[in-house]
Design a protein around this motif. Structure first.
Motif, PDB file in Angstrom:
ATOM      1  N   PHE A   1       7.048  51.417  20.530  1.00 23.88           N
ATOM      2  CA  PHE A   1       7.687  50.541  19.537  1.00 23.88           C
ATOM      3  C   PHE A   1       6.781  49.357  19.208  1.00 23.88           C
ATOM      4  O   PHE A   1       6.573  49.024  18.030  1.00 23.88           O
ATOM      5  CB  PHE A   1       9.034  50.046  20.061  1.00 23.88           C
ATOM      6  CG  PHE A   1       9.690  49.019  19.177  1.00 23.88           C
ATOM      7  CD1 PHE A   1      10.295  49.381  17.986  1.00 23.88           C
ATOM      8  CD2 PHE A   1       9.677  47.677  19.529  1.00 23.88           C
ATOM      9  CE1 PHE A   1      10.887  48.437  17.167  1.00 23.88           C
ATOM     10  CE2 PHE A   1      10.257  46.720  18.723  1.00 23.88           C
ATOM     11  CZ  PHE A   1      10.873  47.101  17.537  1.00 23.88           C
ATOM     12  N   ILE A   2       6.223  48.712  20.239  1.00 24.86           N
ATOM     13  CA  ILE A   2       5.309  47.577  20.014  1.00 24.86           C
ATOM     14  C   ILE A   2       4.138  48.018  19.141  1.00 24.86           C
ATOM     15  O   ILE A   2       3.757  47.323  18.183  1.00 24.86           O
ATOM     16  CB  ILE A   2       4.794  47.029  21.361  1.00 24.86           C
ATOM     17  CG1 ILE A   2       5.924  46.353  22.144  1.00 24.86           C
ATOM     18  CG2 ILE A   2       3.643  46.033  21.140  1.00 24.86           C
ATOM     19  CD1 ILE A   2       5.552  45.976  23.567  1.00 24.86           C
ATOM     20  N   ASN A   3       3.576  49.166  19.457  1.00 28.70           N
ATOM     21  CA  ASN A   3       2.430  49.661  18.692  1.00 28.70           C
ATOM     22  C   ASN A   3       2.803  49.931  17.241  1.00 28.70           C
ATOM     23  O   ASN A   3       2.048  49.586  16.319  1.00 28.70           O
ATOM     24  CB  ASN A   3       1.880  50.932  19.331  1.00 28.70           C
ATOM     25  CG  ASN A   3       1.258  50.690  20.696  1.00 28.70           C
ATOM     26  OD1 ASN A   3       1.087  49.546  21.118  1.00 28.70           O
ATOM     27  ND2 ASN A   3       0.928  51.758  21.393  1.00 28.70           N
ATOM     28  N   ARG A   4       3.961  50.561  17.020  1.00 28.75           N
ATOM     29  CA  ARG A   4       4.390  50.868  15.646  1.00 28.75           C
ATOM     30  C   ARG A   4       4.599  49.587  14.845  1.00 28.75           C
ATOM     31  O   ARG A   4       4.236  49.517  13.667  1.00 28.75           O
ATOM     32  CB  ARG A   4       5.684  51.690  15.655  1.00 28.75           C
ATOM     33  CG  ARG A   4       5.518  53.121  16.116  1.00 28.75           C
ATOM     34  CD  ARG A   4       6.698  53.987  15.665  1.00 28.75           C
ATOM     35  NE  ARG A   4       7.980  53.409  16.000  1.00 28.75           N
ATOM     36  CZ  ARG A   4       8.617  53.573  17.158  1.00 28.75           C
ATOM     37  NH1 ARG A   4       8.047  54.321  18.107  1.00 28.75           N
ATOM     38  NH2 ARG A   4       9.785  53.022  17.376  1.00 28.75           N
ATOM     39  N   VAL A   5       5.179  48.580  15.473  1.00 26.49           N
ATOM     40  CA  VAL A   5       5.420  47.311  14.783  1.00 26.49           C
ATOM     41  C   VAL A   5       4.089  46.663  14.408  1.00 26.49           C
ATOM     42  O   VAL A   5       3.920  46.172  13.278  1.00 26.49           O
ATOM     43  CB  VAL A   5       6.255  46.359  15.676  1.00 26.49           C
ATOM     44  CG1 VAL A   5       6.274  44.949  15.087  1.00 26.49           C
ATOM     45  CG2 VAL A   5       7.669  46.890  15.818  1.00 26.49           C
ATOM     46  N   TYR A   6       3.144  46.660  15.338  1.00 26.93           N
ATOM     47  CA  TYR A   6       1.835  46.071  15.060  1.00 26.93           C
ATOM     48  C   TYR A   6       1.146  46.792  13.907  1.00 26.93           C
ATOM     49  O   TYR A   6       0.607  46.159  12.996  1.00 26.93           O
ATOM     50  CB  TYR A   6       0.969  46.134  16.322  1.00 26.93           C
ATOM     51  CG  TYR A   6      -0.404  45.522  16.133  1.00 26.93           C
ATOM     52  CD1 TYR A   6      -0.587  44.145  16.189  1.00 26.93           C
ATOM     53  CD2 TYR A   6      -1.506  46.323  15.891  1.00 26.93           C
ATOM     54  CE1 TYR A   6      -1.842  43.581  16.014  1.00 26.93           C
ATOM     55  CE2 TYR A   6      -2.766  45.770  15.708  1.00 26.93           C
ATOM     56  CZ  TYR A   6      -2.925  44.401  15.769  1.00 26.93           C
ATOM     57  OH  TYR A   6      -4.161  43.850  15.576  1.00 26.93           O
TER      58      TYR A   6
ATOM     59  N   ALA B   1       2.543  48.476  11.520  1.00 23.85           N
ATOM     60  CA  ALA B   1       3.262  48.214  10.272  1.00 23.85           C
ATOM     61  C   ALA B   1       2.978  46.814   9.741  1.00 23.85           C
ATOM     62  O   ALA B   1       2.764  46.627   8.541  1.00 23.85           O
ATOM     63  CB  ALA B   1       4.757  48.406  10.491  1.00 23.85           C
ATOM     64  N   ILE B   2       2.972  45.824  10.619  1.00 27.16           N
ATOM     65  CA  ILE B   2       2.761  44.435  10.192  1.00 27.16           C
ATOM     66  C   ILE B   2       1.386  44.270   9.540  1.00 27.16           C
ATOM     67  O   ILE B   2       1.247  43.619   8.499  1.00 27.16           O
ATOM     68  CB  ILE B   2       2.898  43.471  11.383  1.00 27.16           C
ATOM     69  CG1 ILE B   2       4.366  43.363  11.813  1.00 27.16           C
ATOM     70  CG2 ILE B   2       2.356  42.085  11.029  1.00 27.16           C
ATOM     71  CD1 ILE B   2       4.577  42.561  13.078  1.00 27.16           C
TER      72      ILE B   2
ATOM     73  N   SER C   1      -0.572  55.992  17.028  1.00 24.77           N
ATOM     74  CA  SER C   1      -0.268  54.745  17.733  1.00 24.77           C
ATOM     75  C   SER C   1       0.463  54.986  19.050  1.00 24.77           C
ATOM     76  O   SER C   1       0.265  54.240  20.023  1.00 24.77           O
ATOM     77  CB  SER C   1       0.561  53.820  16.831  1.00 24.77           C
ATOM     78  OG  SER C   1       1.824  54.386  16.545  1.00 24.77           O
TER      79      SER C   1
END
Length: 261
Positions: free
Chosen positions: A24-29, A31-32, A43
């Motif tokens: 989840f952390i990787n996906r958010v990074y 995406a941002i 990711s």
């Protein structure tokens, strides 16, 4: 304070969270920062955020192997590209600094260089490569601040590259001319790594260090030199060189920057 923040962020980025949380952390990074992972692993395959930052290319990129062709060492934005004048260079338009201070060396009065500032954003590939065949004669480490190096900071802080922590590679090229490869630290850069000199520990409240090699370290063009743990800046100083690339241009590692004299 920026050094402490960077150490804390570096520590966080090195934590391997449970797989679902890390994914989840990787996906958010991703995406941002709108990261393009088409040349990299997915990711979810990275077990820490730092491993995502320092991801390797799945396949090598081709580049022009002609000896006098200089290639980009990084994926980055060129913020300035020009010739030094009286040993001064621009960190950004209107903000000049003394390159003798940056390099830690008094350059002979009759020697001037082309310089290229390459800014790596958080979305970029964070490993850097040799822009040409190099003989590394000396590596200098300078402790310092970790101020941001994005364009607003370049316009705000005078002598930013000189104030920040940095590593300077002094090398000769195949034509016998001089090349300086400067890796500048920045906010949230947990460390600057050079594979050829593992004794250097960055962002560790240490003073200046110099490593001199009686037998120069031979590095081939395109060889991986090291990596940033997060984004930062590379500054190249190249003797007898005219860049074929302009400020404001986005470049990728292995792209041609110009021809050596």
């Amino acid at each position: 304070m920026t050094n402490l923040i960077s150490r804390l962020f570096g520590a966080f980025a090195s934590i391997a969270f449970p797989q679902a949380i890390q994914s989840f952390i990787n996906r958010v990074y991703v995406a941002i920062f709108h990261i393009d992972l088409s040349e990299f692993e997915e990711s979810k395959n990275f077990t820490t955020l730092n491993k995502l930052f320092t991801r390797r290319l799945k396949s090598p990129r081709p580049f022009d192997t002609t000896p006098n062709v200089l290639i980009s060492p990084t994926d980055s934005l060129i913020t300035e590209s020009a010739q030094t004048s009286q040993h001064r260079a621009l960190q950004i338009k209107g903000m000049a600094y003394d390159i003798n201070e940056l390099l830690g060396e008094q350059i002979p009065q009759n020697t001037e260089f082309a310089y290229i500032n390459l800014y790596l954003s958080p979305r970029d590939y964070h490993r850097y490569h040799a822009p040409c065949d190099m003989q590394i004669e000396e590596i200098r480490y300078f402790g310092g601040e970790l101020l941001p190096v994005h364009i607003p900071a370049l316009k705000k802080f005078a002598n930013l590259f000189v104030r920040n922590e940095r590593i300077v590679l002094k090398a000769s090229m195949q034509n016998g001319k001089r090349l300086y490869f400067v890796a500048v630290g920045a906010l949230n850069v947990g460390s600057i790594v050079f594979h050829c000199e593992p004794k250097i520990q960055t962002n560790a409240k240490r003073g200046n260090e110099t490593y001199t090699y009686a037998t120069p370290i031979t590095i081939k063009k395109g060889e991986e030199l090291g990596m940033f743990n997060m984004g930062s800046t590379i500054v190249l100083f190249i003797e007898d060189f005219t860049p074929h690339i302009h400020s404001g241009t986005k470049v990728q590692y292995a792209q041609t920057l110009g021809i050596l004299a």
